[in-house]
Write a protein that holds these residues in place. Sequence first.
Motif, PDB file in Angstrom:
ATOM      1  N   HIS A 202       0.818  -1.212   0.000  1.00  0.00           N
ATOM      2  CA  HIS A 202       0.000   0.000   0.000  1.00  0.00           C
ATOM      3  C   HIS A 202       0.863   1.278   0.000  1.00  0.00           C
ATOM      4  N   ALA A 203       2.000   1.223  -0.691  1.00  0.00           N
ATOM      5  CA  ALA A 203       2.863   2.409  -0.792  1.00  0.00           C
ATOM      6  C   ALA A 203       2.223   3.462  -1.684  1.00  0.00           C
ATOM      7  N   GLY A 204       1.699   3.031  -2.831  1.00  0.00           N
ATOM      8  CA  GLY A 204       1.019   3.956  -3.732  1.00  0.00           C
ATOM      9  C   GLY A 204       1.951   4.780  -4.605  1.00  0.00           C
ATOM     10  N   PRO A 205       2.700   4.157  -5.522  1.00  0.00           N
ATOM     11  CA  PRO A 205       3.609   4.906  -6.395  1.00  0.00           C
ATOM     12  C   PRO A 205       2.840   5.878  -7.290  1.00  0.00           C
ATOM     13  N   ARG A 206       3.220   7.140  -7.241  1.00  0.00           N
ATOM     14  CA  ARG A 206       2.479   8.188  -7.951  1.00  0.00           C
ATOM     15  C   ARG A 206       3.274   8.764  -9.123  1.00  0.00           C
ATOM     16  N   HIS A 207       4.452   9.281  -8.842  1.00  0.00           N
ATOM     17  CA  HIS A 207       5.353   9.803  -9.872  1.00  0.00           C
ATOM     18  C   HIS A 207       6.739   9.221  -9.643  1.00  0.00           C
ATOM     19  N   PHE A 208       7.623   9.413 -10.612  1.00  0.00           N
ATOM     20  CA  PHE A 208       8.994   8.924 -10.465  1.00  0.00           C
ATOM     21  C   PHE A 208       9.928   9.786 -11.292  1.00  0.00           C
ATOM     22  N   ALA A 209      11.201   9.721 -10.930  1.00  0.00           N
ATOM     23  CA  ALA A 209      12.238  10.439 -11.667  1.00  0.00           C
ATOM     24  C   ALA A 209      13.351   9.457 -12.000  1.00  0.00           C
ATOM     25  N   LEU A 210      13.749   9.431 -13.260  1.00  0.00           N
ATOM     26  CA  LEU A 210      14.857   8.598 -13.716  1.00  0.00           C
ATOM     27  C   LEU A 210      16.102   9.460 -13.889  1.00  0.00           C
ATOM     28  N   THR A 211      17.271   8.920 -13.542  1.00  0.00           N
ATOM     29  CA  THR A 211      18.503   9.627 -13.857  1.00  0.00           C
ATOM     30  C   THR A 211      18.712   9.602 -15.376  1.00  0.00           C
ATOM     31  N   ASN A 212      19.518  10.522 -15.872  1.00  0.00           N
ATOM     32  CA  ASN A 212      19.724  10.632 -17.320  1.00  0.00           C
ATOM     33  C   ASN A 212      20.257   9.347 -17.940  1.00  0.00           C
ATOM     34  N   ASN A 213      21.078   8.614 -17.181  1.00  0.00           N
ATOM     35  CA  ASN A 213      21.632   7.371 -17.724  1.00  0.00           C
ATOM     36  C   ASN A 213      20.718   6.163 -17.508  1.00  0.00           C
ATOM     37  N   GLY A 214      19.569   6.388 -16.876  1.00  0.00           N
ATOM     38  CA  GLY A 214      18.609   5.309 -16.659  1.00  0.00           C
ATOM     39  C   GLY A 214      19.022   4.309 -15.603  1.00  0.00           C
ATOM     40  N   PHE A 216      19.223   4.764 -12.225  1.00  0.00           N
ATOM     41  CA  PHE A 216      18.487   4.845 -10.964  1.00  0.00           C
ATOM     42  C   PHE A 216      17.092   5.410 -11.200  1.00  0.00           C
ATOM     43  N   ILE A 217      16.131   4.924 -10.405  1.00  0.00           N
ATOM     44  CA  ILE A 217      14.770   5.448 -10.437  1.00  0.00           C
ATOM     45  C   ILE A 217      14.371   5.833  -9.011  1.00  0.00           C
ATOM     46  N   TYR A 218      13.684   6.980  -8.898  1.00  0.00           N
ATOM     47  CA  TYR A 218      13.230   7.497  -7.606  1.00  0.00           C
ATOM     48  C   TYR A 218      11.713   7.605  -7.672  1.00  0.00           C
ATOM     49  N   ILE A 219      11.035   6.786  -6.892  1.00  0.00           N
ATOM     50  CA  ILE A 219       9.575   6.673  -6.934  1.00  0.00           C
ATOM     51  C   ILE A 219       8.993   7.320  -5.687  1.00  0.00           C
ATOM     52  N   ILE A 220       8.087   8.278  -5.876  1.00  0.00           N
ATOM     53  CA  ILE A 220       7.428   8.889  -4.728  1.00  0.00           C
ATOM     54  C   ILE A 220       6.097   8.180  -4.505  1.00  0.00           C
ATOM     55  N   ASN A 221       5.903   7.734  -3.260  1.00  0.00           N
ATOM     56  CA  ASN A 221       4.730   6.940  -2.888  1.00  0.00           C
ATOM     57  C   ASN A 221       3.724   7.805  -2.150  1.00  0.00           C
ATOM     58  N   GLU A 222       2.537   7.936  -2.743  1.00  0.00           N
ATOM     59  CA  GLU A 222       1.514   8.824  -2.203  1.00  0.00           C
ATOM     60  C   GLU A 222       1.022   8.388  -0.838  1.00  0.00           C
ATOM     61  N   TYR A 223       0.737   7.093  -0.671  1.00  0.00           N
ATOM     62  CA  TYR A 223       0.113   6.622   0.565  1.00  0.00           C
ATOM     63  C   TYR A 223       1.094   6.499   1.726  1.00  0.00           C
ATOM     64  N   SER A 224       2.291   6.014   1.461  1.00  0.00           N
ATOM     65  CA  SER A 224       3.254   5.765   2.549  1.00  0.00           C
ATOM     66  C   SER A 224       4.171   6.952   2.809  1.00  0.00           C
ATOM     67  N   SER A 225       4.014   8.034   2.040  1.00  0.00           N
ATOM     68  CA  SER A 225       4.839   9.241   2.209  1.00  0.00           C
ATOM     69  C   SER A 225       6.324   8.880   2.231  1.00  0.00           C
ATOM     70  N   SER A 226       6.745   8.217   1.174  1.00  0.00           N
ATOM     71  CA  SER A 226       8.125   7.749   1.113  1.00  0.00           C
ATOM     72  C   SER A 226       8.649   7.810  -0.317  1.00  0.00           C
ATOM     73  N   ILE A 227       9.971   7.686  -0.426  1.00  0.00           N
ATOM     74  CA  ILE A 227      10.628   7.587  -1.720  1.00  0.00           C
ATOM     75  C   ILE A 227      11.368   6.262  -1.771  1.00  0.00           C
ATOM     76  N   ILE A 259       7.858  14.712  -7.668  1.00  0.00           N
ATOM     77  CA  ILE A 259       9.271  14.459  -7.388  1.00  0.00           C
ATOM     78  C   ILE A 259      10.115  14.909  -8.577  1.00  0.00           C
ATOM     79  N   HIS A 260      11.267  15.564  -8.289  1.00  0.00           N
ATOM     80  CA  HIS A 260      12.156  16.022  -9.355  1.00  0.00           C
ATOM     81  C   HIS A 260      13.606  15.986  -8.894  1.00  0.00           C
ATOM     82  N   LEU A 261      14.487  15.650  -9.824  1.00  0.00           N
ATOM     83  CA  LEU A 261      15.924  15.745  -9.622  1.00  0.00           C
ATOM     84  C   LEU A 261      16.407  17.116 -10.066  1.00  0.00           C
TER      85      LEU A 261
END
Length: 353
Positions: A202-214, A216-227, A259-261
Amino acid sequence: MKLKLYTLLLTLSILNCTAQDTTLYVGTYTGGDSEGIYKLTFNTETGALTNKELVAKAENPSYLSYSPDKKHIYAVVEHEKGMVSSFKITDNKHLTLLSKVSTHGAHPCHVAINKSGNKAIVSNYTGGNASIHTIANDGTLTEAFQVLEHNVDSIVSHVHSAEFYKNQLYVSDLGKNAVYNYQLENDKFKLIDSSIVDLANHAGPRHFALTNNGKFIYIINEYSSSITVGQKTEKGFTKIDEDSTLEADYNGKNSCADIHLSKDERFLYASNRGENTIAVFKRETNSGTINKIQTISVHGNWPRNFTLDPTGQFLLVANRWSHNISVFSVNASTGLLKFMHDTKISEPVCLLF
């Protein structure tokens, strides 16, 4: 001679001021005073926002994206009968409607364009699917040539965002609690993985940011308030880090949003709706892990989308319920934010430089 010198200096001053100005487009909800898409002038030296002007009447244009050449803008029509529109940017920075087509799902909330500028994907939140469209040379959208259906079992899908990366397509599904991976094969996108990285229940992934080289991915979770941080492997991504977006002593309700880099990928920013803050993280560029270094008030209520200006010196936040855009300066060395001022506008939810 003095007159010519004065004229030259005045001309140079005007040109310099013009060079410091850039256009900010604002997507809004139109249930109240807003009428559609607005533009403002942003000064990249002072951070001033001025000259608010309606540039396109539209219903709930809650997410906007540019074409790669920035000659066209694409906007969702967040409604039960989901639509997506394309606009041509005119010489005076107004928008002329070119096309409007169905997204084959209710309440589209995100649109993304591929690097070549010939494909668009629209995420339908209530519809639980995503429509993929061809973009013609003149910026018009075709009817969807493919619809990615996620409502295939008893778990209700809420597709919230998607991004193209080379021949890959990543789709964040808040309802399914997963980020999907598709790959382009024979002009269609084929499902490769229905969950690229393990997420807490029940994390709830909402948006994500990928590094330019692909890598790493950073996923912001709406429900669990986490990355959740994932590192690329041969078989998808493996989770290497997970951090809360909230202060340890915050006990209220919260829903993460965006979420943004930073441009140099040394810092990561995330918005909290409820705590009403931007969380700032320092990123270890080699390992990909993150460490929170600041939590700062957005000076508003319910921050949705936010963006960094083209220079990277400012961060702007769209606060939906307080009807304002907050402007922060960014310390280039530390990544830390400092509040400067805000501008009133009805229900802003998307900012596009």
